[in-house]
Write an enzyme that holds these catalytic residues in place. Structure first.
Site, PDB file in Angstrom:
ATOM      1  N   SER A  21       0.788  -1.261  -0.053  1.00  0.00           N
ATOM      2  CA  SER A  21       0.085   0.298  -0.080  1.00  0.00           C
ATOM      3  C   SER A  21       0.731   1.165   0.012  1.00  0.00           C
ATOM      4  CB  SER A  21      -0.826  -0.034   1.206  1.00  0.00           C
ATOM      5  OG  SER A  21      -1.673   1.084   1.182  1.00  0.00           O
ATOM      6  N   LEU A  73      -1.136  10.096   3.804  1.00  0.00           N
ATOM      7  CA  LEU A  73      -2.428   9.376   3.340  1.00  0.00           C
ATOM      8  C   LEU A  73      -3.251  10.101   2.318  1.00  0.00           C
ATOM      9  CD1 LEU A  73      -3.831   7.745   6.947  1.00  0.00           C
ATOM     10  CD2 LEU A  73      -2.861   6.579   4.697  1.00  0.00           C
ATOM     11  N   CYS A 131      -0.226   4.114  10.468  1.00  0.00           N
ATOM     12  CA  CYS A 131       0.533   5.149   9.908  1.00  0.00           C
ATOM     13  C   CYS A 131       1.292   6.194  10.587  1.00  0.00           C
ATOM     14  CB  CYS A 131      -0.447   5.815   8.848  1.00  0.00           C
ATOM     15  SG  CYS A 131       0.149   7.081   7.705  1.00  0.00           S
ATOM     16  N   ILE A 192       6.049  -5.179   8.415  1.00  0.00           N
ATOM     17  CA  ILE A 192       5.708  -3.781   9.378  1.00  0.00           C
ATOM     18  C   ILE A 192       5.530  -2.719   8.666  1.00  0.00           C
ATOM     19  CG2 ILE A 192       7.516  -4.724  11.189  1.00  0.00           C
ATOM     20  CD1 ILE A 192       9.598  -3.090  10.009  1.00  0.00           C
ATOM     21  N   ASN A 193       4.794  -1.647   9.222  1.00  0.00           N
ATOM     22  CA  ASN A 193       4.612  -0.265   8.592  1.00  0.00           C
ATOM     23  C   ASN A 193       5.934   0.170   8.552  1.00  0.00           C
ATOM     24  OD1 ASN A 193       3.663   1.913   7.609  1.00  0.00           O
ATOM     25  ND2 ASN A 193       1.728   1.444   8.299  1.00  0.00           N
ATOM     26  N   THR A 194       6.169   1.681   8.082  1.00  0.00           N
ATOM     27  CA  THR A 194       7.329   2.272   8.445  1.00  0.00           C
ATOM     28  C   THR A 194       7.856   2.432   9.670  1.00  0.00           C
ATOM     29  OG1 THR A 194       6.400   4.097   8.029  1.00  0.00           O
ATOM     30  CG2 THR A 194       7.105   3.105   5.847  1.00  0.00           C
ATOM     31  N   GLY A 245      11.270  -3.326   3.212  1.00  0.00           N
ATOM     32  CA  GLY A 245      12.553  -3.422   2.644  1.00  0.00           C
ATOM     33  C   GLY A 245      12.850  -4.590   1.381  1.00  0.00           C
TER      34      GLY A 245
END
Lengths: 303, 240
Positions: A21, A73, A131, A192-194, A245
Site C-alpha cells: 500500500s 495518506l 500510519c 511492518i509499517n514504516t 524493505g
C-alpha cells in the site's frame, strides 16, 4: 515444476508477491508497464473516509538504502476509491485485492469496513492502525494493545471478509500487540509499517521533511522487518503478510522463512517500477537452486 | 516509460558546477520538451530527476548542476560508462498552445529544458524571444546555442558581471505569454509579469512517475503530481 503459490485465509495466491500500500497507487501508474495479473495480489493506496490532500512538501527524504516519506495518506476518499479507482483497476487485475483502510476513530474504521465489505473485488481488508504520518489517527491506534483489540473487534462485526491488521514497528513489544489483535478476532496480520525516522539538512538547520518526521522504508529496514515477522510468527497462529524493505526474490524467501505466508514489496517499486515483475520471474529459479519444490513449505521454517 | 541504458558520450563542465552530459541510447519515446529522465546511480537509493535539454535519434543531452551527492557522483562519470534512466517522465511543454511571439524565460539550471523548447517553437514556425538569467558571468551557459537557433537572446546577471545587471524579469518587456523554468522566486516573478504561459516546477520526488504522491501540489484544477501531471503547469492553474 516449482509451486510458488501460497494462501491467505483461504484465498489462493498464484505467488506471494504483493505490491505494498502507498507504493502502487490504485495501479494506474503500473498497468501500462506490465501485466498486473502476474501479481499475487495488490494492496491499494491507504483509503480514508474523506478525501485527503496529505502533508506539505517536501514529503520525501533520501537515506542510505531507503527513504523517509511523509505523504500523509493522500487519497480521493472511500467513495471515489470504491466507485472509480477499484472498478478501473479491476479491468487490469482480475484477482482478489487487498483494501488498505485508515481511520481517525473507531466509527470511521467501521464505516470503511462496511463500505469495503460490499466491494466484490476486495478479498482482504487490511486495517492500517500504524500510519506514522497523520496525527490523531493511524499510529495512535496501533501502539496500544487495547486500541488494536477494539478496532479489530468492531471491524470484525461488520465484515465477513478476512481482516488483517497492519502493525506498527514503533512499539516496545510488537508480539503483544499482534497477540491482542489475534485474540480480538483478526484473521491475519500485515507487518511492518514504516519506522518513524527523521533527517536534518545541516546546512539549512532544518528538517528535510516539512512534517519533520516520516516513515522510513527500503532495504535498510529489512533486517528489522525479518526480526519482527519472526517474533510475531512465534506469538500467533494466524497468517502473516511480511513486508519492510523486500527488494528481491531472496528477500521474499527470507521473509517467508521468518514466518510470512505472503510478502509485500514497497519502496522497491518506487526506484524500480518493474521490481515485482522481476521478483516473480526470479522466484522459480531461486526455488530450484534452493531445492524448494513448494514455496509455501518454507513458511516459518526457522524455529 | 522505459528503464533505458545509456552510454556516456560526453560529460564536461560548461559553467561553474554545471555539466553537460551527452548520452547514447533510445530516445524514441520522448514526446515533448520539458520532460525529464530519472537516473539510477550506484549507491544512491533514489533516482535523480534531470530535465532533458535536447534530444535526437539515439542522442540525449542533459545539463545538470552539482547541488548534492547524486549530481556530484554524476559529475565524476566518464565517457564510455553506462547509466540507466527511467524515461520519458512528465508532461512537458505544449508547443501548440503557444502564441506567435512568446517569451522563453529561464533562470540558472532551469535553462536547459528551454533549449529543446525553443528549437521546437522555431520548428513550429513561432518566433520566441529568449531571456536568460544567471547569478554571475561564470554561471552563464548556452547563450550561443540559443542564438544559433536564430532567435533573439538577452542575458541578465544578478551581479552585473555579464549582460544586463538584474533579473530575467527585467528582460521580459511587454510579452504577455511566457514559457518558464527556474528557481521558485524567479517563476513567481515571471508569473506576475505575464498574463498566460507554461511554467515548469521542481520538487523533491520519490518515484518520479506518479506512484508515491511525494510531490503532489495544489493547483486550481485540483491536486497534481509535479512528476506525472507536471512538471509543466499552466499559468491559469498555478496556486502560489
Amino acid at each position: 515444476m516449482v509451486d510458488i503459490s501460497t494462501e491467505l485465509s483461504g484465498i489462493h495466491l498464484d505467488n506471494p508477491v504483493i505490491p505494498a500500500s502507498g507504493t502502487f497507487g490504485y495501479g494506474r501508474e503500473y498497468w501500462d508497464l506490465y501485466d498486473l495479473d502476474i501479481l499475487g495480489s495488490i494492496s491499494i493506496k491507504g483509503t480514508t473516509v474523506e478525501e485527503r490532500y496529505g502533508n506539505e512538501l517536501p514529503r520525501i527524504a533520501e537515506c542510505p538504502d531507503g527513504l523517509i516519506n511523509s505523504v500523509g495518506l493522500q487519497n480521493p476518499g472511500m467513495d471515489a476509491v470504491i466507485h472509480e479507482e477499484i472498478p478501473e483497476l479491476a479491468k487490469h487485475f482480475h484477482k482478489p485485492l487487498i483494501a488498505n483502510v485508515s481511520g481517525f476513530s473507531i466509527p470511521e474504521y467501521v464505516r470503511l469496513a462496511e463500505a469495503m465489505d460490499a466491494v466484490k473485488e476486495v478479498g482482504i481488508l487490511e486495517v492500517n492502525v500504524s500510519c506514522p504520518n497523520v496525527h490523531g489517527g493511524g499510529m495512535a491506534f496501533g501502539t496500544s494493545c487495547q486500541n488494536v483489540a477494539e478496532v479489530t473487534r468492531e471491524v470484525k462485526k461488520v465484515t465477513s471478509k478476512p481482516v488483517y491488521i497492519k502493525l506498527s514497528p514503533n512499539v516496545t513489544d510488537i508480539a503483544s500487540i499482534a497477540k491482542a489483535a489475534e485474540d480480538a478476532g483478526a484473521d491475519g496480520l500485515s507487518l511492518i509499517n514504516t519506522l518513524l525516522g527523521m533527517r536534518i539538512d545541516i546546512r539549512r538547520r532544518q528538517p528535510v521533511i516539512a512534517n519533520k518526521m516520516g516513515g522510513f522504508s527500503g532495504p535498510a529496514i529489512f533486517p528489522v522487518a525479518v526480526r519482527m515477522v519472526y517474533q510475531v510468527a512465534k506469538a500467533v497462529k494466524i497468517p502473516l503478510i511480511g513486508m519492510g524493505g523486500v527488494s528481491s526474490a531472496e528477500d521474499v524467501i527470507e521473509m517467508m522463512m521468518a514466518g510470512a505466508s505472503a510478502v509485500q514489496v514497497g519502496a522497491a517499486n518506487l526506484v524500480n517500477p518493474f521490481a515485482c515483475q522481476q521478483i516473480i520471474e526470479d522466484l522459480p529459479e531461486l526455488c530450484r537452486e534452493l531445492k524448494i519444490e513448494k514455496l509455501s513449505d518454507v513458511i516459518g521454517v526457522i524455529v | 516509460m522505459k528503464d533505458i541504458e545509456f552510454k556516456i558520450l560526453e560529460n564536461r563542465e560548461i559553467a561553474r558546477d554545471v555539466f553537460r552530459m551527452v548520452l547514447d541510447g533510445d530516445t524514441s519515446e520522448i514526446t515533448a520538451p520539458g520532460q525529464f529522465v530519472n537516473i539510477s546511480l550506484p549507491g544512491r537509493y533514489l533516482r535523480r530527476p534531470i530535465s532533458i535539454c535536447d534530444w535526437s535519434k539515439n542522442k540525449l543531452t542533459l545539463i545538470y548542476k552539482v547541488v548534492g551527492h547524486g549530481t556530484e557522483d554524476m559529475s565524476y562519470m566518464e565517457t564510455g560508462e553506462y547509466l540507466r534512466a527511467l524515461m520519458p517522465l512528465g508532461n512537458g511543454y505544449d508547443i501548440a498552445a503557444a502564441p506567435e511571439n512568446p517569451v522563453v524565460a529561464g533562470g540558472g539550471v532551469g535553462v536547459p529544458p528551454l533549449y529543446a523548447l525553443t528549437r521546437k517553437l522555431v520548428e513550429a514556425g513561432k518566433h520566441p524571444y529568449v531571456a536568460l538569467g544567471f547569478n554571475s558571468k561564470e554561471d552563464v551557459f548556452y547563450e550561443d546555442e540559443f542564438r544559433a537557433l536564430g532567435v533573439p537572446v538577452n542575458v541578465a546577471t544578478v551581479d552585473g558581471s555579464y549582460g544586463k545587471k538584474g533579473f530575467v524579469t527585467d528582460l521580459i518587456g511587454d510579452h504577455s505569454y511566457a514559457f518558464s523554468c527556474g528557481p521558485l522566486p524567479m517563476l513567481k516573478a515571471v508569473y506576475s509579469r505575464v498574463q498566460d504561459g507554461q511554467f515548469s516546477f521542481e520538487a523533491r520526488m520519490g518515484c518520479g512517475f506518479g506512484a508515491c504522491m511525494g510531490c503532489s501540489t495544489r493547483t486550481k484544477d485540483g491536486y497534481k503530481r509535479i512528476c506525472k501531471d507536471g512538471p509543466v503547469l499552466s499559468w491559469k492553474e498555478i496556486v502560489w
